[in-house]
Scaffold this motif. Structure first.
Motif, PDB file in Angstrom:
ATOM      1  N   ALA A  86      -5.490   6.788  40.662  1.00 18.78           N
ATOM      2  CA  ALA A  86      -5.585   5.494  39.994  1.00 18.78           C
ATOM      3  C   ALA A  86      -4.370   5.226  39.128  1.00 18.78           C
ATOM      4  O   ALA A  86      -3.820   6.141  38.516  1.00 18.78           O
ATOM      5  CB  ALA A  86      -6.844   5.438  39.122  1.00 18.78           C
ATOM      6  N   LYS A 117      -3.506   2.547  35.942  1.00 17.08           N
ATOM      7  CA  LYS A 117      -4.214   1.707  34.975  1.00 17.08           C
ATOM      8  C   LYS A 117      -3.195   0.947  34.134  1.00 17.08           C
ATOM      9  O   LYS A 117      -2.159   1.497  33.763  1.00 17.08           O
ATOM     10  CB  LYS A 117      -5.085   2.575  34.064  1.00 17.08           C
ATOM     11  CG  LYS A 117      -6.088   3.396  34.834  1.00 17.08           C
ATOM     12  CD  LYS A 117      -6.796   4.395  33.948  1.00 17.08           C
ATOM     13  CE  LYS A 117      -7.696   5.278  34.806  1.00 17.08           C
ATOM     14  NZ  LYS A 117      -8.427   6.250  34.026  1.00 17.08           N
ATOM     15  N   GLN A 159      -9.638  -6.074  34.273  1.00 20.72           N
ATOM     16  CA  GLN A 159      -9.828  -5.903  32.828  1.00 20.72           C
ATOM     17  C   GLN A 159     -10.717  -7.018  32.279  1.00 20.72           C
ATOM     18  O   GLN A 159     -10.496  -8.195  32.556  1.00 20.72           O
ATOM     19  CB  GLN A 159      -8.466  -5.924  32.143  1.00 20.72           C
ATOM     20  CG  GLN A 159      -8.517  -5.719  30.649  1.00 20.72           C
ATOM     21  CD  GLN A 159      -7.134  -5.834  30.038  1.00 20.72           C
ATOM     22  OE1 GLN A 159      -6.356  -6.710  30.405  1.00 20.72           O
ATOM     23  NE2 GLN A 159      -6.828  -4.954  29.103  1.00 20.72           N
ATOM     24  N   VAL A 218      -7.442  -1.597  36.942  1.00 20.99           N
ATOM     25  CA  VAL A 218      -7.347  -0.311  37.638  1.00 20.99           C
ATOM     26  C   VAL A 218      -7.115  -0.553  39.126  1.00 20.99           C
ATOM     27  O   VAL A 218      -7.775  -1.393  39.742  1.00 20.99           O
ATOM     28  CB  VAL A 218      -8.626   0.536  37.436  1.00 20.99           C
ATOM     29  CG1 VAL A 218      -8.502   1.871  38.146  1.00 20.99           C
ATOM     30  CG2 VAL A 218      -8.907   0.745  35.956  1.00 20.99           C
ATOM     31  N   LYS A 232      -6.905   1.712  42.758  1.00 23.57           N
ATOM     32  CA  LYS A 232      -7.300   3.045  43.237  1.00 23.57           C
ATOM     33  C   LYS A 232      -7.143   3.207  44.747  1.00 23.57           C
ATOM     34  O   LYS A 232      -7.467   2.311  45.518  1.00 23.57           O
ATOM     35  CB  LYS A 232      -8.777   3.310  42.964  1.00 23.57           C
ATOM     36  CG  LYS A 232      -9.176   3.511  41.552  1.00 23.57           C
ATOM     37  CD  LYS A 232     -10.669   3.836  41.496  1.00 23.57           C
ATOM     38  CE  LYS A 232     -11.179   3.922  40.081  1.00 23.57           C
ATOM     39  NZ  LYS A 232     -12.616   4.242  40.061  1.00 23.57           N
ATOM     40  N   CYS A 272      -0.344   6.602  32.740  1.00 23.69           N
ATOM     41  CA  CYS A 272      -1.185   5.510  33.245  1.00 23.69           C
ATOM     42  C   CYS A 272      -1.587   5.763  34.688  1.00 23.69           C
ATOM     43  O   CYS A 272      -2.150   4.882  35.344  1.00 23.69           O
ATOM     44  CB  CYS A 272      -0.440   4.181  33.127  1.00 23.69           C
ATOM     45  SG  CYS A 272      -0.210   3.681  31.414  1.00 23.69           S
TER      46      CYS A 272
END
Length: 155
Positions: free
Chosen positions: A10, A12, A35, A49, A51, A94
């Motif tokens: 991930a 972020k 978010q 995020v 992924k 991150c």
């Protein structure tokens, strides 16, 4: 004992959306979070995020990690550059390679007690999904992606 597990990588950000991250690195995510989508006060999720995940049953953690890295490796330079930019002003990375494992989960895979050799008996407690390692290729990817490794196990 039953074991359920999955792996994901991930990125972020509290600035870039998953759509913007995809455009920057040239790869669409398997999963994304927006978010503040669930709640603005408090902010949930707290960050955007992006992924790439492997949730395929029957695979060991190393096999799951390998599948995730296989998909990401061609984009490692772009991922590393983006993560370096996202890390500015943050104390940690991150980006994370996340391993999640649940022991005793009703949806998990049952331990296979069949012995590969009929002359030997396989005793319980040697679940085929337990144990894993990171090879040099995975470690090089984590370094190039400037990512952390996080392992969560629940019993």
């Amino acid at each position: 004992m039953r074991v359920r597990q999955y792996v994901y990588f991930a990125m972020k950000s509290d600035i870039l959306s998953a759509v913007e991250m995809s455009a920057r690195i040239g790869l669409e995510p398997d999963e994304a979070m927006v978010q503040g989508r669930r709640s603005r006060q408090p902010l949930r999720p707290a960050m955007h995020v992006w992924k790439i995940a492997c949730r395929d049953p029957g695979l060991t953690v190393d096999e799951m990690i390998s599948r995730v890295v296989d998909r990401l490796e061609p984009f490692s330079e772009a991922v590393g550059g983006l993560v370096e930019e996202l890390n500015r002003g943050h104390s940690g990375s991150c980006a994370v390679l996340q391993v999640v494992r649940y022991y005793g989960d009703e949806e998990g895979e049952v331990e296979d007690l069949r012995s590969p050799d009929p002359a030997f008996e396989k005793v319980p407690g040697q679940h085929q999904l337990l144990g894993w390692h990171l090879d040099g290729r995975v470690l090089r990817f984590l370094v190039s992606a400037r990512a952390e490794l996080d392992v969560d196990e629940y019993g």
